[in-house]
Design a protein around this motif. Structure first.
Motif, PDB file in Angstrom:
ATOM      1  N   VAL A 284     -21.690  30.455  56.009  1.00  0.00           N
ATOM      2  CA  VAL A 284     -22.839  30.776  55.164  1.00  0.00           C
ATOM      3  C   VAL A 284     -23.842  31.595  55.973  1.00  0.00           C
ATOM      4  O   VAL A 284     -24.166  31.253  57.122  1.00  0.00           O
ATOM      5  N   ALA A 285     -24.365  32.654  55.365  1.00  0.00           N
ATOM      6  CA  ALA A 285     -25.296  33.545  56.063  1.00  0.00           C
ATOM      7  C   ALA A 285     -26.540  32.798  56.528  1.00  0.00           C
ATOM      8  O   ALA A 285     -26.960  32.916  57.671  1.00  0.00           O
ATOM      9  N   ASP A 286     -27.138  32.002  55.650  1.00  0.00           N
ATOM     10  CA  ASP A 286     -28.339  31.239  55.991  1.00  0.00           C
ATOM     11  C   ASP A 286     -27.976  29.762  56.011  1.00  0.00           C
ATOM     12  O   ASP A 286     -28.442  28.973  55.179  1.00  0.00           O
ATOM     13  N   ALA A 287     -27.163  29.402  56.977  1.00  0.00           N
ATOM     14  CA  ALA A 287     -26.578  28.060  57.004  1.00  0.00           C
ATOM     15  C   ALA A 287     -27.635  26.975  57.126  1.00  0.00           C
ATOM     16  O   ALA A 287     -27.491  25.888  56.563  1.00  0.00           O
ATOM     17  N   GLU A 288     -28.746  27.243  57.857  1.00  0.00           N
ATOM     18  CA  GLU A 288     -29.757  26.216  58.076  1.00  0.00           C
ATOM     19  C   GLU A 288     -30.442  25.805  56.773  1.00  0.00           C
ATOM     20  O   GLU A 288     -30.853  24.654  56.614  1.00  0.00           O
ATOM     21  N   ASN A 289     -30.576  26.744  55.853  1.00  0.00           N
ATOM     22  CA  ASN A 289     -31.289  26.464  54.610  1.00  0.00           C
ATOM     23  C   ASN A 289     -30.349  26.255  53.419  1.00  0.00           C
ATOM     24  O   ASN A 289     -30.811  26.018  52.302  1.00  0.00           O
ATOM     25  N   TYR A 290     -29.070  26.302  53.685  1.00  0.00           N
ATOM     26  CA  TYR A 290     -28.108  26.174  52.584  1.00  0.00           C
ATOM     27  C   TYR A 290     -27.928  24.708  52.204  1.00  0.00           C
ATOM     28  O   TYR A 290     -27.649  23.861  53.058  1.00  0.00           O
ATOM     29  N   VAL A 291     -28.123  24.422  50.939  1.00  0.00           N
ATOM     30  CA  VAL A 291     -27.905  23.072  50.425  1.00  0.00           C
ATOM     31  C   VAL A 291     -26.867  23.162  49.307  1.00  0.00           C
ATOM     32  O   VAL A 291     -27.149  23.747  48.251  1.00  0.00           O
ATOM     33  N   PRO A 292     -25.679  22.631  49.493  1.00  0.00           N
ATOM     34  CA  PRO A 292     -24.665  22.713  48.434  1.00  0.00           C
ATOM     35  C   PRO A 292     -25.111  21.928  47.205  1.00  0.00           C
ATOM     36  O   PRO A 292     -25.895  20.980  47.293  1.00  0.00           O
ATOM     37  N   ALA A 293     -24.595  22.337  46.055  1.00  0.00           N
ATOM     38  CA  ALA A 293     -24.965  21.676  44.795  1.00  0.00           C
ATOM     39  C   ALA A 293     -24.585  20.194  44.810  1.00  0.00           C
ATOM     40  O   ALA A 293     -25.254  19.368  44.185  1.00  0.00           O
ATOM     41  N   PHE A 294     -23.514  19.847  45.517  1.00  0.00           N
ATOM     42  CA  PHE A 294     -23.101  18.461  45.697  1.00  0.00           C
ATOM     43  C   PHE A 294     -22.150  18.406  46.883  1.00  0.00           C
ATOM     44  O   PHE A 294     -21.647  19.427  47.354  1.00  0.00           O
ATOM     45  N   ASP A 295     -21.915  17.207  47.377  1.00  0.00           N
ATOM     46  CA  ASP A 295     -21.037  16.995  48.520  1.00  0.00           C
ATOM     47  C   ASP A 295     -19.637  16.657  48.003  1.00  0.00           C
ATOM     48  O   ASP A 295     -19.440  15.616  47.372  1.00  0.00           O
ATOM     49  N   VAL A 296     -18.673  17.539  48.235  1.00  0.00           N
ATOM     50  CA  VAL A 296     -17.320  17.310  47.713  1.00  0.00           C
ATOM     51  C   VAL A 296     -16.697  16.030  48.266  1.00  0.00           C
ATOM     52  O   VAL A 296     -15.845  15.408  47.621  1.00  0.00           O
ATOM     53  N   ASN A 297     -17.144  15.619  49.463  1.00  0.00           N
ATOM     54  CA  ASN A 297     -16.592  14.414  50.078  1.00  0.00           C
ATOM     55  C   ASN A 297     -17.351  13.135  49.702  1.00  0.00           C
ATOM     56  O   ASN A 297     -16.938  12.042  50.071  1.00  0.00           O
ATOM     57  N   ASN A 298     -18.440  13.308  48.969  1.00  0.00           N
ATOM     58  CA  ASN A 298     -19.246  12.151  48.555  1.00  0.00           C
ATOM     59  C   ASN A 298     -19.999  12.513  47.285  1.00  0.00           C
ATOM     60  O   ASN A 298     -21.224  12.591  47.273  1.00  0.00           O
ATOM     61  N   VAL A 299     -19.268  12.684  46.207  1.00  0.00           N
ATOM     62  CA  VAL A 299     -19.880  13.102  44.946  1.00  0.00           C
ATOM     63  C   VAL A 299     -20.736  11.977  44.373  1.00  0.00           C
ATOM     64  O   VAL A 299     -21.825  12.210  43.837  1.00  0.00           O
ATOM     65  N   GLY A 300     -20.259  10.757  44.444  1.00  0.00           N
ATOM     66  CA  GLY A 300     -21.029   9.624  43.974  1.00  0.00           C
ATOM     67  C   GLY A 300     -21.076   9.477  42.467  1.00  0.00           C
ATOM     68  O   GLY A 300     -21.965   8.813  41.929  1.00  0.00           O
ATOM     69  N   LEU A 301     -20.120  10.073  41.757  1.00  0.00           N
ATOM     70  CA  LEU A 301     -20.109  10.037  40.302  1.00  0.00           C
ATOM     71  C   LEU A 301     -18.692   9.727  39.799  1.00  0.00           C
ATOM     72  O   LEU A 301     -17.702  10.032  40.474  1.00  0.00           O
ATOM     73  N   GLU A 302     -18.620   9.159  38.605  1.00  0.00           N
ATOM     74  CA  GLU A 302     -17.334   8.892  37.966  1.00  0.00           C
ATOM     75  C   GLU A 302     -16.941  10.079  37.097  1.00  0.00           C
ATOM     76  O   GLU A 302     -17.743  10.552  36.283  1.00  0.00           O
ATOM     77  N   MET A 303     -15.721  10.572  37.264  1.00  0.00           N
ATOM     78  CA  MET A 303     -15.256  11.691  36.446  1.00  0.00           C
ATOM     79  C   MET A 303     -14.806  11.174  35.083  1.00  0.00           C
ATOM     80  O   MET A 303     -13.989  10.256  34.994  1.00  0.00           O
ATOM     81  N   LEU A 304     -15.328  11.800  34.014  1.00  0.00           N
ATOM     82  CA  LEU A 304     -14.963  11.428  32.655  1.00  0.00           C
ATOM     83  C   LEU A 304     -14.000  12.419  32.016  1.00  0.00           C
ATOM     84  O   LEU A 304     -12.983  12.044  31.464  1.00  0.00           O
ATOM     85  N   PHE A 305     -14.363  13.703  32.079  1.00  0.00           N
ATOM     86  CA  PHE A 305     -13.551  14.777  31.505  1.00  0.00           C
ATOM     87  C   PHE A 305     -13.675  16.002  32.398  1.00  0.00           C
ATOM     88  O   PHE A 305     -14.640  16.142  33.150  1.00  0.00           O
ATOM     89  N   SER A 306     -12.700  16.907  32.286  1.00  0.00           N
ATOM     90  CA  SER A 306     -12.786  18.151  33.043  1.00  0.00           C
ATOM     91  C   SER A 306     -11.931  19.221  32.377  1.00  0.00           C
ATOM     92  O   SER A 306     -10.935  18.917  31.710  1.00  0.00           O
ATOM     93  N   ASP A 307     -12.336  20.493  32.547  1.00  0.00           N
ATOM     94  CA  ASP A 307     -11.605  21.614  31.963  1.00  0.00           C
ATOM     95  C   ASP A 307     -11.942  22.877  32.750  1.00  0.00           C
ATOM     96  O   ASP A 307     -13.021  22.994  33.336  1.00  0.00           O
ATOM     97  N   TRP A 308     -11.020  23.822  32.760  1.00  0.00           N
ATOM     98  CA  TRP A 308     -11.294  25.096  33.412  1.00  0.00           C
ATOM     99  C   TRP A 308     -12.056  26.007  32.447  1.00  0.00           C
ATOM    100  O   TRP A 308     -11.913  25.902  31.237  1.00  0.00           O
ATOM    101  N   GLY A 309     -12.870  26.899  33.020  1.00  0.00           N
ATOM    102  CA  GLY A 309     -13.692  27.730  32.155  1.00  0.00           C
ATOM    103  C   GLY A 309     -14.169  29.014  32.805  1.00  0.00           C
ATOM    104  O   GLY A 309     -13.530  29.560  33.705  1.00  0.00           O
TER     105      GLY A 309
END
Length: 540
Positions: A342-367
């Motif tokens: 990432v170009a600005d790695a120090e200030n980059y905050v991902p939308a969520f942590d893929v290794n610790n999402v903390g949510l239950e998946m209900l449905f999913s689809d490609w789009g």
């Protein structure tokens, strides 16, 4: 003179012998009942042309001693049998006779293979056993071409699965007819498929094809079975035990998905498997060795669009995290995002942590994405701590195990109507739109606007939404070449618990904003609908 005497002697002898056999018995002669099959009616043909699985109806008038039998069959000593047999003869030709019915009128689905057949009506006198026959020609065509597959649980046999097919001008190019088939699997194989329905796809990679290519199998998975059926015959061709390199102990197929790169993945009994169908040789047609690793209960999900950098991506529902197996790996494990990319790695905050999402998946689809043939995954997730509902957008198509850009967005949709009662969802791939069903309504979410979802359509109160599918196909080249009006139709399945009838609604929509653009069509006669998917009609 001698010739004359000889001839006279012979003639006298014959006369004497004949007189010896004169019949002197006493007999009682009765007049036989007269049965007439009248096929002179204007709606009866000498020969019929019919599509396989269509219902053939023939209703001749039957007369018994001049009296019309139709409508009062119980008052006459007659039995009826309709049957069909192959008109052609010769080596390899079936000689079987298939009984179609035992009523005075024929009304039965025709399930024999393509070819020239003869339909036969037998009317038999119950006492004398004398029969009257009537034959009809019948040309059967296997023209179950592209249309919408409907996977449902039949009302007459709960706990089983069957398939319907809808063909109309909305979903088939250059077609003006309107056809709806039900119970295709039972008609072709004799019984419904065991287990409740889970999913259906027309594969571009898996199944039996000819040496020069051809159509692939329609793949069906239920709670008890996983099979491939012929694209036109719907006869069972692939069995669960035929499709694994290492056969699982039991069939409990939680999820099946094909991928655009001629690969397919499944989760069976909480174990993930992958098949690379581009590989030449026997192993290339089978799901490979099971993926190991330390993970909990897997969600019924694998991303449809997954780059070649992965062999597998899944969601650990128990530990609420994404897991993956990089190309060539044998175990599912964590992602290792490299933020130095990432170009600005120090200030980059991902939308969520893929290794610790903390949510239950209900449905999913490609789009939708802005790049053609490149698709994000849209997942409806729930926070079980506060019951909030989220839309997570991920990119597994253009990433690898070290990519920091898998998380695209995380959107709170908790205030959208009825999200807590969601039963199905589907995304458009030509615009930022998502549809979901809840109770007796479908809602439209334009997720980039920051606004709550709005009601798209409300069905009668007794009809509950069980399935929502945008008209699209996972194989982009085939979707653009053969699919009519991709992203321009929304398919919705509903179910009436009281009547036991499932219906399919087809809505013409704008592919970018999701608005209704024309009158919708409705098809009934199904059971409880689980899935709706496109069946293509282009030879590969």
């Amino acid at each position: 003179m001698n010739i004359f005497k000889t001839a006279t002697a012979v003639l006298l002898t014959l006369t004497t012998v004949t007189s010896c056999f004169e019949d002197k018995g006493n007999y009682e002669y009765i007049e036989l009942d007269q049965v007439v099959i009248d096929v002179e009616k204007s709606d009866i043909k000498q020969a019929y042309a019919i599509t396989k699985f269509d219902t053939l109806t023939i209703n001749p008038d039957i007369y018994f001693n001049g009296q019309l039998v139709n409508g009062n069959e119980q008052n006459f000593p007659l039995d009826f049998e309709w049957s069909i047999y192959n008109t052609m003869t010769g080596a390899g030709t079936s000689t079987a006779v298939t009984v179609l019915g035992n009523e005075i009128e024929l009304s039965a689905p025709i399930t024999v293979t393509e070819g020239q057949w003869t339909v036969r009506l037998i009317v038999e006198h119950q006492k004398t056993k004398i029969r009257e026959y009537q034959l009809f020609g019948c040309q059967v065509n296997e023209a179950l071409s592209d249309g919408m597959l409907v996977l449902y649980e039949p009302t007459d046999e709960p706990g089983t699965t069957d398939v319907g097919l809808i063909i109309n001008s909305l979903v088939k190019k250059n077609y003006n007819a309107n056809k709806c088939f039900t119970n295709l699997y039972k008609n072709a194989n004799g019984t419904h498929l065991a287990g409740t329905p889970r999913g259906i796809f027309h594969s571009v990679s898996h199944g039996i094809v000819g040496a020069n290519g051809g159509y692939r199998d329609v793949m069906i998975n239920t709670s008890e079975d996983f099979v491939g059926v012929g694209y036109a015959s719907f006869e069972r061709q692939l069995n669960f035990e035929d499709m694994f390199w290492v056969l699982p102990e039991q069939c409990n197929l939680q999820y099946y998905t094909p991928h655009q790169f001629s690969c397919e993945s499944v989760i069976n009994d909480n174990v993930a498997y992958h098949a690379d169908l581009r590989t030449v040789g026997e192993s290339g047609t089978l799901y490979g060795i099971p993926y190991g690793g330390e993970y909990g209960t897997l969600a019924s999900w694998i991303p449809t669009f997954m780059s070649n950098n992965y062999d597998m991506v899944a969601y650990d529902q128990e530990n609420q995290r994404f897991v993956c197996a990089p190309y060539g790996a044998l175990e599912l494990g964590s992602f290792t995002p490299d933020y130095s990319q990432v170009a600005d790695a120090e200030n980059y905050v991902p939308a969520f942590d893929v290794n610790n999402v903390g949510l239950e998946m209900l449905f999913s689809d490609w789009g939708f994405t802005q790049t053609a043939n490149w698709h994000y995954e849209y997942s409806i997730m729930r926070d079980n701590n506060d019951n909030s509902t989220w839309l997570l957008i991920s990119d597994f198509h253009g990433s690898n195990v070290t990519s920091p850009y898998i998380p695209i967005d995380k959107i709170d949709i908790s205030n959208s109507p009825k999200v807590e009662d969601m039963t199905s969802m589907s995304c458009g791939s030509a615009g930022d739109i998502l549809f979901y069903g809840a109770e007796n309504s479908v809602y439209l979410l334009k997720y980039v606007t920051g606004q709550n979802a709005e009601e798209f359509y409300k069905f009668p109160a007794e009809e509950k939404v069980t399935c929502v599918r945008v008209h699209k196909f996972y194989y982009p080249q085939l979707m653009s070449a053969a699919m009519k009006d991709g992203n321009k139709i929304l398919h919705v399945g509903t179910y009436n618990e009281t009547t036991g009838e499932g219906k399919v609604y087809m809505f013409p929509i704008d592919p970018t904003n999701g608005s209704i653009t024309g009158d919708h069509l409705v098809y009934g006669g199904f059971g409880k609908i689980k899935d709706i998917a496109w069946k293509y009609g282009l030879t590969l």
